[in-house]
Write a protein that holds these residues in place. Structure first.
Motif, PDB file in Angstrom:
ATOM      1  N   LEU A  57     -25.716  -0.693  77.179  1.00 55.56           N
ATOM      2  CA  LEU A  57     -24.510  -1.499  77.026  1.00 55.56           C
ATOM      3  C   LEU A  57     -23.269  -0.612  77.075  1.00 55.56           C
ATOM      4  O   LEU A  57     -22.294  -0.922  77.767  1.00 55.56           O
ATOM      5  CB  LEU A  57     -24.582  -2.248  75.687  1.00 55.56           C
ATOM      6  CG  LEU A  57     -23.573  -3.364  75.421  1.00 55.56           C
ATOM      7  CD1 LEU A  57     -23.648  -4.442  76.490  1.00 55.56           C
ATOM      8  CD2 LEU A  57     -23.820  -3.963  74.047  1.00 55.56           C
ATOM      9  N   ILE A  58     -23.314   0.507  76.376  1.00 50.76           N
ATOM     10  CA  ILE A  58     -22.177   1.435  76.354  1.00 50.76           C
ATOM     11  C   ILE A  58     -21.962   2.053  77.733  1.00 50.76           C
ATOM     12  O   ILE A  58     -20.830   2.244  78.180  1.00 50.76           O
ATOM     13  CB  ILE A  58     -22.403   2.517  75.290  1.00 50.76           C
ATOM     14  CG1 ILE A  58     -22.384   1.891  73.894  1.00 50.76           C
ATOM     15  CG2 ILE A  58     -21.350   3.625  75.391  1.00 50.76           C
ATOM     16  CD1 ILE A  58     -22.851   2.812  72.783  1.00 50.76           C
ATOM     17  N   GLU A  59     -23.046   2.351  78.424  1.00 49.40           N
ATOM     18  CA  GLU A  59     -22.953   2.963  79.759  1.00 49.40           C
ATOM     19  C   GLU A  59     -22.292   2.048  80.775  1.00 49.40           C
ATOM     20  O   GLU A  59     -21.687   2.520  81.740  1.00 49.40           O
ATOM     21  CB  GLU A  59     -24.351   3.334  80.259  1.00 49.40           C
ATOM     22  CG  GLU A  59     -24.989   4.500  79.529  1.00 49.40           C
ATOM     23  CD  GLU A  59     -26.445   4.688  79.918  1.00 49.40           C
ATOM     24  OE1 GLU A  59     -26.899   3.991  80.859  1.00 49.40           O
ATOM     25  OE2 GLU A  59     -27.133   5.511  79.293  1.00 49.40           O
ATOM     26  N   THR A  60     -22.405   0.742  80.579  1.00 51.24           N
ATOM     27  CA  THR A  60     -21.912  -0.213  81.586  1.00 51.24           C
ATOM     28  C   THR A  60     -20.525  -0.758  81.285  1.00 51.24           C
ATOM     29  O   THR A  60     -20.026  -1.620  82.007  1.00 51.24           O
ATOM     30  CB  THR A  60     -22.902  -1.393  81.731  1.00 51.24           C
ATOM     31  OG1 THR A  60     -23.123  -2.014  80.449  1.00 51.24           O
ATOM     32  CG2 THR A  60     -24.247  -0.905  82.270  1.00 51.24           C
ATOM     33  N   PHE A  61     -19.874  -0.268  80.230  1.00 52.03           N
ATOM     34  CA  PHE A  61     -18.527  -0.734  79.899  1.00 52.03           C
ATOM     35  C   PHE A  61     -17.548  -0.418  81.021  1.00 52.03           C
ATOM     36  O   PHE A  61     -17.580   0.665  81.609  1.00 52.03           O
ATOM     37  CB  PHE A  61     -18.018  -0.058  78.629  1.00 52.03           C
ATOM     38  CG  PHE A  61     -18.607  -0.607  77.360  1.00 52.03           C
ATOM     39  CD1 PHE A  61     -19.318  -1.778  77.357  1.00 52.03           C
ATOM     40  CD2 PHE A  61     -18.439   0.064  76.164  1.00 52.03           C
ATOM     41  CE1 PHE A  61     -19.859  -2.280  76.193  1.00 52.03           C
ATOM     42  CE2 PHE A  61     -18.971  -0.420  74.995  1.00 52.03           C
ATOM     43  CZ  PHE A  61     -19.690  -1.604  75.012  1.00 52.03           C
ATOM     44  N   THR A  62     -16.660  -1.370  81.281  1.00 47.20           N
ATOM     45  CA  THR A  62     -15.606  -1.145  82.277  1.00 47.20           C
ATOM     46  C   THR A  62     -14.232  -1.579  81.783  1.00 47.20           C
ATOM     47  O   THR A  62     -13.220  -1.177  82.353  1.00 47.20           O
ATOM     48  CB  THR A  62     -15.912  -1.907  83.581  1.00 47.20           C
ATOM     49  OG1 THR A  62     -16.046  -3.305  83.292  1.00 47.20           O
ATOM     50  CG2 THR A  62     -17.206  -1.397  84.217  1.00 47.20           C
ATOM     51  N   SER A  63     -14.181  -2.398  80.729  1.00 47.80           N
ATOM     52  CA  SER A  63     -12.886  -2.937  80.304  1.00 47.80           C
ATOM     53  C   SER A  63     -12.474  -2.412  78.931  1.00 47.80           C
ATOM     54  O   SER A  63     -13.305  -2.000  78.121  1.00 47.80           O
ATOM     55  CB  SER A  63     -12.936  -4.474  80.262  1.00 47.80           C
ATOM     56  OG  SER A  63     -13.712  -4.917  79.162  1.00 47.80           O
ATOM     57  N   ARG A  64     -11.190  -2.460  78.684  1.00 45.34           N
ATOM     58  CA  ARG A  64     -10.629  -2.044  77.400  1.00 45.34           C
ATOM     59  C   ARG A  64     -11.132  -2.954  76.274  1.00 45.34           C
ATOM     60  O   ARG A  64     -11.391  -2.498  75.160  1.00 45.34           O
ATOM     61  CB  ARG A  64      -9.105  -2.123  77.506  1.00 45.34           C
ATOM     62  CG  ARG A  64      -8.334  -1.736  76.280  1.00 45.34           C
ATOM     63  CD  ARG A  64      -8.409  -0.263  76.012  1.00 45.34           C
ATOM     64  NE  ARG A  64      -8.997  -0.006  74.715  1.00 45.34           N
ATOM     65  CZ  ARG A  64      -9.319   1.174  74.253  1.00 45.34           C
ATOM     66  NH1 ARG A  64      -9.158   2.227  74.999  1.00 45.34           N
ATOM     67  NH2 ARG A  64      -9.815   1.316  73.056  1.00 45.34           N
ATOM     68  N   GLU A  65     -11.272  -4.232  76.564  1.00 43.69           N
ATOM     69  CA  GLU A  65     -11.734  -5.190  75.557  1.00 43.69           C
ATOM     70  C   GLU A  65     -13.153  -4.862  75.103  1.00 43.69           C
ATOM     71  O   GLU A  65     -13.466  -4.937  73.908  1.00 43.69           O
ATOM     72  CB  GLU A  65     -11.687  -6.612  76.128  1.00 43.69           C
ATOM     73  CG  GLU A  65     -12.100  -7.685  75.126  1.00 43.69           C
ATOM     74  CD  GLU A  65     -12.042  -9.080  75.705  1.00 43.69           C
ATOM     75  OE1 GLU A  65     -12.274 -10.044  74.959  1.00 43.69           O
ATOM     76  OE2 GLU A  65     -11.769  -9.204  76.920  1.00 43.69           O
TER      77      GLU A  65
END
Length: 336
Positions: A215-223
């Motif tokens: 989940l952390i690896e796939t983050f793309t947004s500030r939110e």
């Protein structure tokens, strides 16, 4: 040099019996040992994390979890054919793998026969995802069908996301989902597992830690980043000291960057001794130094130096200070 100097100052400023009231002989011995530790600290940068220590790879490097490429949900197996079976050239090990692969294909074929399309899975997703071949069947459908396949089961999967993340096979389905889903769907999953602090429970779980790292690896947004920082913050010290949770914190340091990882640095400074004297916590402390900005590194090293003498004598849960020397050697190297 900073830590060695701090230890010398702390030694010089001590008055009376050294940590052993009423026992001058023991006090003298302890003071001599601490002085030797201070001298060793100055040159301990030459030490390396030794092979065979917890968290160390065959060359002494720290590592996280290995992940197989392709479809997930099966356990790595090694045959009895010695070296030849391990490299796949010959022997019983290769035959066992071929038999196992054939068995998986047959299992997936059975699910294909039962469910002509993913709409037929409705109401049964949980039981299918918790089955080894059922999990592989669903992953293959996600690969083949893309967004439409995910949309067909997403609502039901989202409802059980937390349970699936902690399941031996279901966690692989969630990881596949996170690789394939849209940004909006990924945010929905994150919100779901962050409810009531559930992400902490998942991160501490043997299987859940893998899903949280993905989940952390796939983050793309500030939110997304803000949401996970807020959810992990209250339990970060527990995560740092946990066999599974510490890998989630290390992934935050690696993926979120130093500014968004400030909550980890705050915890490391506020609980320096507690973390530094823990076998998993010390590894996280090393990673904090690796990924820190100059200011973060300076602040952390100053806090370590403030407790340098105490840390040199550490003995927790019956473990002698000398047992920690490989970890401390790596830590000294990082801050020097």
């Amino acid at each position: 040099q900073m830590i060695a100097a701090a230890m010398q100052q702390q030694l010089a400023g001590m008055q009376g019996p050294y940590n052993y009231p009423g026992n001058p002989a023991a006090a003298a011995a302890a003071a001599a040992a601490a002085a030797a530790a201070a001298a060793a600290a100055a040159g301990a940068g030459r030490m390396h994390l030794g092979p065979g220590m917890p968290g160390a790879g065959p060359r002494g490097d720290l590592h996280g979890f290995d992940r197989d490429d392709g479809l997930r949900g099966d356990h790595k197996q090694r045959g009895k054919g010695g070296k030849d079976s391990r490299d796949g050239r010959s022997g019983p090990g290769r035959r066992d793998r071929e038999k196992d692969s054939s068995s998986h294909d047959e299992g997936i074929a059975q699910f294909n026969a039962r469910f002509q399309n993913l709409e037929d899975v409705a109401g049964q997703l949980m039981s299918i995802a918790q089955d080894q071949n059922g999990c592989r069947f669903l992953q293959r459908k996600f690969d083949e069908g893309g967004a439409s396949a995910i949309a067909a089961v997403f609502d039901e999967l989202l409802e059980h996301a937390t349970e699936l993340m902690m399941d031996p096979f279901g966690n692989y389905l969630v990881q596949k989902l996170l690789d394939r889903c849209s940004e909006e769907q990924r945010l929905d999953v994150l919100k779901r597992v962050c409810e009531k602090g559930q992400i902490i429970e998942v991160a501490l779980n043997t299987h859940g830690t893998r899903a949280v790292q993905k989940l952390i690896e796939t983050f793309t947004s500030r939110e997304q980043r803000a949401l996970v920082i807020s959810a992990l913050g209250p339990g970060v010290v527990s995560l740092i000291k946990d066999l599974n949770g510490n890998h989630v914190v290390q992934r935050c340091l690696q993926r979120l960057g130093p500014d968004d990882s400030q909550f980890v640095y705050d915890a490391a400074e506020g609980h320096c001794v507690e973390i530094a004297t823990h076998r998993h916590g010390c590894c996280v402390l090393q990673r904090c130094i690796d990924f820190a900005t100059p200011k973060q590194k300076t602040d952390l090293v100053q806090e370590i130096a403030r407790h340098a003498l105490q840390l040199s004598q550490v003995s927790r849960q019956g473990i002698k200070a000398s047992c920690w020397s490989p970890w401390w050697g790596q830590l000294w190297k990082g801050v020097s």
